[in-house]
Scaffold this active site. Structure first.
Site, PDB file in Angstrom:
ATOM      1  N   ARG A 124       0.818  -1.230   0.000  1.00 29.14           N
ATOM      2  CA  ARG A 124       0.000   0.000   0.000  1.00 29.14           C
ATOM      3  C   ARG A 124       0.844   1.270   0.000  1.00 29.14           C
ATOM      4  NH1 ARG A 124      -3.462  -2.888   3.677  1.00 29.14           N
ATOM      5  NH2 ARG A 124      -5.038  -3.918   2.433  1.00 29.14           N
ATOM      6  N   LYS A 146       2.946  11.589 -11.024  1.00 30.18           N
ATOM      7  CA  LYS A 146       2.068  10.768 -11.859  1.00 30.18           C
ATOM      8  C   LYS A 146       2.776   9.452 -12.146  1.00 30.18           C
ATOM      9  CE  LYS A 146      -0.787  14.126 -14.302  1.00 30.18           C
ATOM     10  NZ  LYS A 146      -1.123  14.712 -15.626  1.00 30.18           N
ATOM     11  N   GLU A 188       9.277  19.429 -24.527  1.00 30.43           N
ATOM     12  CA  GLU A 188       8.649  19.697 -23.221  1.00 30.43           C
ATOM     13  C   GLU A 188       9.311  20.899 -22.540  1.00 30.43           C
ATOM     14  OE1 GLU A 188       5.968  18.122 -22.067  1.00 30.43           O
ATOM     15  OE2 GLU A 188       5.905  16.137 -23.003  1.00 30.43           O
ATOM     16  N   LYS A 230       7.546  23.300 -13.385  1.00 30.06           N
ATOM     17  CA  LYS A 230       6.703  22.151 -13.078  1.00 30.06           C
ATOM     18  C   LYS A 230       6.413  22.086 -11.574  1.00 30.06           C
ATOM     19  CE  LYS A 230       5.132  17.733 -13.950  1.00 30.06           C
ATOM     20  NZ  LYS A 230       5.073  16.583 -14.790  1.00 30.06           N
ATOM     21  N   GLU A 240      -4.361  17.640 -10.511  1.00 27.98           N
ATOM     22  CA  GLU A 240      -4.890  18.108 -11.797  1.00 27.98           C
ATOM     23  C   GLU A 240      -6.388  18.391 -11.764  1.00 27.98           C
ATOM     24  OE1 GLU A 240      -2.895  16.479 -15.243  1.00 27.98           O
ATOM     25  OE2 GLU A 240      -4.683  16.768 -16.443  1.00 27.98           O
ATOM     26  N   ARG A 244      -2.808  22.410 -13.218  1.00 31.28           N
ATOM     27  CA  ARG A 244      -1.872  21.400 -13.722  1.00 31.28           C
ATOM     28  C   ARG A 244      -2.196  20.992 -15.167  1.00 31.28           C
ATOM     29  NH1 ARG A 244       0.885  16.286 -10.576  1.00 31.28           N
ATOM     30  NH2 ARG A 244       2.001  15.515 -12.392  1.00 31.28           N
ATOM     31  N   ASN A 248      -0.496  20.086 -20.120  1.00 29.66           N
ATOM     32  CA  ASN A 248      -0.897  19.273 -21.274  1.00 29.66           C
ATOM     33  C   ASN A 248      -0.951  20.086 -22.560  1.00 29.66           C
ATOM     34  OD1 ASN A 248      -1.224  17.045 -19.577  1.00 29.66           O
ATOM     35  ND2 ASN A 248      -3.301  17.679 -19.036  1.00 29.66           N
ATOM     36  N   HIS A 251      -0.796  18.424 -25.864  1.00 32.03           N
ATOM     37  CA  HIS A 251      -0.843  16.983 -25.634  1.00 32.03           C
ATOM     38  C   HIS A 251      -2.102  16.312 -26.180  1.00 32.03           C
ATOM     39  CE1 HIS A 251       2.661  17.758 -23.253  1.00 32.03           C
ATOM     40  NE2 HIS A 251       2.739  16.528 -22.798  1.00 32.03           N
ATOM     41  N   HIS A 255      -1.311  13.400 -28.447  1.00 33.49           N
ATOM     42  CA  HIS A 255      -1.708  12.027 -28.089  1.00 33.49           C
ATOM     43  C   HIS A 255      -2.493  11.370 -29.215  1.00 33.49           C
ATOM     44  CE1 HIS A 255      -1.334  12.596 -23.461  1.00 33.49           C
ATOM     45  NE2 HIS A 255      -0.233  12.099 -23.987  1.00 33.49           N
ATOM     46  N   HIS A 269       7.012  10.752 -28.149  1.00 32.43           N
ATOM     47  CA  HIS A 269       6.030  11.581 -27.446  1.00 32.43           C
ATOM     48  C   HIS A 269       6.337  13.073 -27.624  1.00 32.43           C
ATOM     49  CE1 HIS A 269       3.263  12.988 -24.414  1.00 32.43           C
ATOM     50  NE2 HIS A 269       4.251  13.523 -23.734  1.00 32.43           N
TER      51      HIS A 269
HETATM   52  N1  GLY Z   1       3.132  15.554 -17.731  1.00 32.96           N
HETATM   53  C1  GLY Z   1       2.025  16.274 -17.251  1.00 32.96           C
HETATM   54  C2  GLY Z   1       1.883  16.260 -15.762  1.00 32.96           C
HETATM   55  O1  GLY Z   1       2.749  15.765 -15.080  1.00 32.96           O
HETATM   56  O2  GLY Z   1       0.914  16.736 -15.241  1.00 32.96           O
END
Ligand code: GLY
Length: 372
Positions: A124, A146, A188, A230, A240, A244, A248, A251, A255, A269
């Site tokens: 956990r 993430k 990026e 970031k 998000e 946040r 994107n 993106h 994507h 990417h």
């Molecule tokens: N790569 C986008 C984020 O980490 O929110």
């Protein structure tokens, strides 16, 4: 120890440092020691990174007296699968881990996402440290917590927010990357200028060739400014629910190109993000909300560094705009049946909105796909 800069991601009890510098890997043991207890560490890495960097990391852990094991997975996106996740989980459990075992993710975005999700899931939640070895993972995926794997239904659809305890970004390891990988990561970097830092974008216009060419002050500055951006955004919106989503930028369109090609390596990417950022600016210019000359400037810059700016540049692919649009509606960014788009009023002025002119968007995607 080498001179290094430290940034903080402020998330209350889950706060952590990002350490950025050249030649940090041989000091891994020293940096990791505060988080490694008697249960030791398990390094998760891929076969390509293991060959290049694992001995350095292991020697450093030995020197610091930290017990360690290693799990190696095949290199590539295919390792972000249930099968590899299961295999890593079972291998780590077979080592007889404890709650205090530390996971180290040593590699690019695939390893960071996979090992982070393994850490989030085991017992956990185990602590983990990110040691990103690609430009893309140093400036983006290793920061912000993430983690996850892919499912048959799409990329990153299974995962968890699980913040690392430390990010160790050694800019010297980037010199082992092919130029195409560096460029993909650079997309990026440019993104942060386009989101909310026009001065950084201007700096990149002056310094991109040095950032891309080799480890040096300019590359370190670019990684630092990207990570600072970031960290600032993640600190304000960890999960998000708002700001946040600005990360994107480009993106949603990017994507859809990746999904259409089935993530088969024809398009990296970052390359897809470069093409997507151009479409985002193009459609906003067509909607009258952003100056068209900003799109021209972005195209010129991305082209100068060697990134694709239009989908038509990807050779041997016939793009179907309807299919690309249908991929967009399966994105994680859909809420209440609507896509949240990252729109812009120009360089450094991104914002999120659901108010998209679908006709103008279709035209902008078509412009990207058409041979001239
Ligand atoms: N790569 C986008 C984020 O980490 O929110």
């Amino acid at each position: 120890m080498n001179s290094a800069e430290t940034l903080r991601v402020d998330l209350g009890a889950r706060s952590y440092d990002i350490v950025i510098g050249s030649g940090l890997l041989p000091d891994t043991g020293t940096y990791v020691a505060p988080f490694a207890r008697s249960a030791g560490v398990v390094i998760v890495t891929d076969a390509a990174v293991a060959k290049l960097h694992l001995p350095t990391v292991q020697a450093s852990l030995d020197q610091a007296g930290i017990a360690h094991h290693c799990v190696v997975v095949p290199a590539g996106e295919a390792s972000k699968s249930f099968a590899t996740f299961e295999s890593v989980v079972e291998q780590v459990l077979a080592l007889g881990i404890e709650r205090s075992t530390l996971i180290i993710a040593l590699g690019g975005g695939v390893i960071g996402d996979l090992a982070g999700y393994v850490a989030a899931s085991l017992l956990r939640g185990l602590d983990f440290v990110q040691i990103p070895t690609t430009l893309l993972s140093q400036v983006d995926s290793s920061v912000g917590g993430k983690t996850g794997i892919n499912s048959r239904s799409g990329k990153n659809l299974v995962g968890a927010f699980h913040q690392p305890r430390l990010v160790l970004a050694d800019t010297a390891v980037l010199d082992t990357l092919p130029k195409r990988e560096i460029l993909a990561g650079y997309a990026e970097v440019a993104k942060y200028g386009l989101i909310d830092d026009p001065e950084f974008f201007s700096w990149l216009e002056e310094n991109a060739s040095a950032v891309i060419a080799k480890d040096g002050e300019e590359r370190k500055q670019a990684v630092m400014r990207s990570c600072a951006a970031k960290a600032r955004i993640v600190s304000q919106d960890e999960r998000e629910n708002g700001k946040r989503a600005l990360l994107n930028l480009g993106h949603t369109f990017g994507h859809s190109f990746e999904a259409e090609l089935g993530y088969d390596g024809r398009l990296l990417h970052g390359e897809a993000v470069a093409m997507g950022m151009v479409i985002a600016h193009d459609v906003c210019a067509a909607m009258g909300m952003a100056p068209a000359q900003d799109t021209t400037r972005i195209v010129a810059h991305l082209q100068n560094v060697g990134l694709p700016v239009r989908a038509a540049e990807i050779s041997g692919v016939h793009w179907d705009v309807d299919r690309l649009i249908s991929h967009m509606s399966r994105d994680k960014k859909v809420r209440d049946g609507q896509i949240t788009f990252v729109m812009t009023r120009g360089i450094g002025k991104a914002f999120t909105s659901r108010e998209m002119d679908v006709g103008k968007m279709r035209s902008a995607i078509s412009r990207s796909c058409q041979n001239r």
